[in-house]
Write a protein that holds these residues in place. Structure first.
Motif, PDB file in Angstrom:
ATOM      1  N   LYS A   1     -15.975  -0.106  43.738  1.00 41.21           N
ATOM      2  CA  LYS A   1     -16.132  -1.144  43.050  1.00 41.21           C
ATOM      3  C   LYS A   1     -15.130  -1.747  42.921  1.00 41.21           C
ATOM      4  N   SER A   2     -14.834  -2.885  43.864  1.00 40.54           N
ATOM      5  CA  SER A   2     -13.626  -3.512  44.173  1.00 40.54           C
ATOM      6  C   SER A   2     -13.951  -5.194  44.299  1.00 40.54           C
ATOM      7  N   PHE A   3     -12.975  -5.268  44.245  1.00 43.64           N
ATOM      8  CA  PHE A   3     -12.914  -7.542  44.064  1.00 43.64           C
ATOM      9  C   PHE A   3     -12.608  -7.988  45.151  1.00 43.64           C
ATOM     10  N   ARG A   4     -13.734  -8.718  45.793  1.00 42.28           N
ATOM     11  CA  ARG A   4     -13.009 -10.109  47.038  1.00 42.28           C
ATOM     12  C   ARG A   4     -12.570 -11.585  46.714  1.00 42.28           C
ATOM     13  N   GLY A   5     -11.387 -11.065  46.544  1.00 39.71           N
ATOM     14  CA  GLY A   5     -10.983 -12.750  45.828  1.00 39.71           C
ATOM     15  C   GLY A   5     -10.439 -11.996  44.408  1.00 39.71           C
ATOM     16  N   LYS A   6     -11.596 -12.782  43.978  1.00 43.04           N
ATOM     17  CA  LYS A   6     -12.223 -13.561  42.475  1.00 43.04           C
ATOM     18  C   LYS A   6     -13.189 -12.276  42.225  1.00 43.04           C
ATOM     19  N   ILE A   7     -14.055 -12.339  42.642  1.00 41.61           N
ATOM     20  CA  ILE A   7     -16.096 -11.664  43.321  1.00 41.61           C
ATOM     21  C   ILE A   7     -15.852 -10.760  42.873  1.00 41.61           C
ATOM     22  N   PRO A   8     -16.230  -9.755  41.387  1.00 44.83           N
ATOM     23  CA  PRO A   8     -16.947  -8.508  42.317  1.00 44.83           C
ATOM     24  C   PRO A   8     -17.640  -8.212  43.582  1.00 44.83           C
ATOM     25  N   GLN A   9     -17.247  -6.829  43.490  1.00 45.06           N
ATOM     26  CA  GLN A   9     -18.021  -6.487  45.161  1.00 45.06           C
ATOM     27  C   GLN A   9     -17.672  -5.144  45.103  1.00 45.06           C
TER      28      GLN A   9
END
Lengths: 111, 111
Positions: free
Chosen positions: A74-82
DNA sequence: ACAGACTAGTTTGTATTGCAGACCACTGGC
DNA sequence: GCCAGTGGTCTGCAATACAAACTAGTCTGT
């Protein structure tokens, strides 16, 4: 003896019962095959490609993660979780086993 | 286009979801494959070859019969009842479809 | 002839599990 | 602040795979 291309002898057939149910389930087979093919993929991509509902996809991924077939990062693409998924080496190997099992079993004569 | 031997494209993979669950279930796949291979078989033979419990075998056969994949003929061998099973043409064709489906899906590159 | 063991198969109960829809957390525009 | 959209999890229901218990009838021993 029966040679490749011949009918699978009964003992071979019997092994179908031992097939890895985790991978055998079509939804998960699809997920695993997809991951094997593309290397890694995020949740949204998987959902689009598989056509599964979110709930369904989520629970299958959870199951695959529990069994160490899939690694979930789990990470963030900008502020959106991915959520990025990929096969572990276990998963890859299980898939390989499953596939050769299935090929042997299904590979018999057209009869 | 992808050619036999190449990886199955995503649309092909997606079709895994449509596989015939009736046949996909390992126990039934075994039964059907066995019947496809030997033509016909009685209950006892099937039980020995599959290693399934009687109850399990019985219910799977019933299901296959309900769906017209298997024909079940009850007779007597001497005074002892005997149940002889064989694939219907529907069953044979369903198995064939399943098999080619599975082969296409599993037949991709080793990756 | 009666009891008990065996053959052939079905019915029943239970425990999983696959599935979809409701739900939650967060971001971005108005 | 409010509404819509994105990303994802949780919950309840329905299907079903499985094995143990049961039924029906036959054979064996005494």
């Amino acid at each position: 003896m029966a040679g490749r291309g011949g009918p699978a002898p009964a003992e071979d057939l019997q092994r179908i019962l031992d097939v890895d149910r985790l991978i055998h389930e079509p939804a998960r087979l699809l997920i695993v095959a997809l991951l094997a093919s593309v290397g890694e993929a995020d949740f949204v991509f998987l959902q689009r490609e598989t056509g599964l509902t979110k709930g369904n996809l989520s629970s299958h991924l959870a199951r695959l993660e529990q069994s160490d077939y899939v690694r979930i990062e789990k990470s963030f693409r900008g502020k959106i979780p991915q959520t990025v998924c990929s096969l572990t080496s276990e998963g890859r190997s299980a898939f390989k086993t499953y596939r050769s099992q299935m090929r042997r079993t299904m590979g018999g004569r057209p009869g």
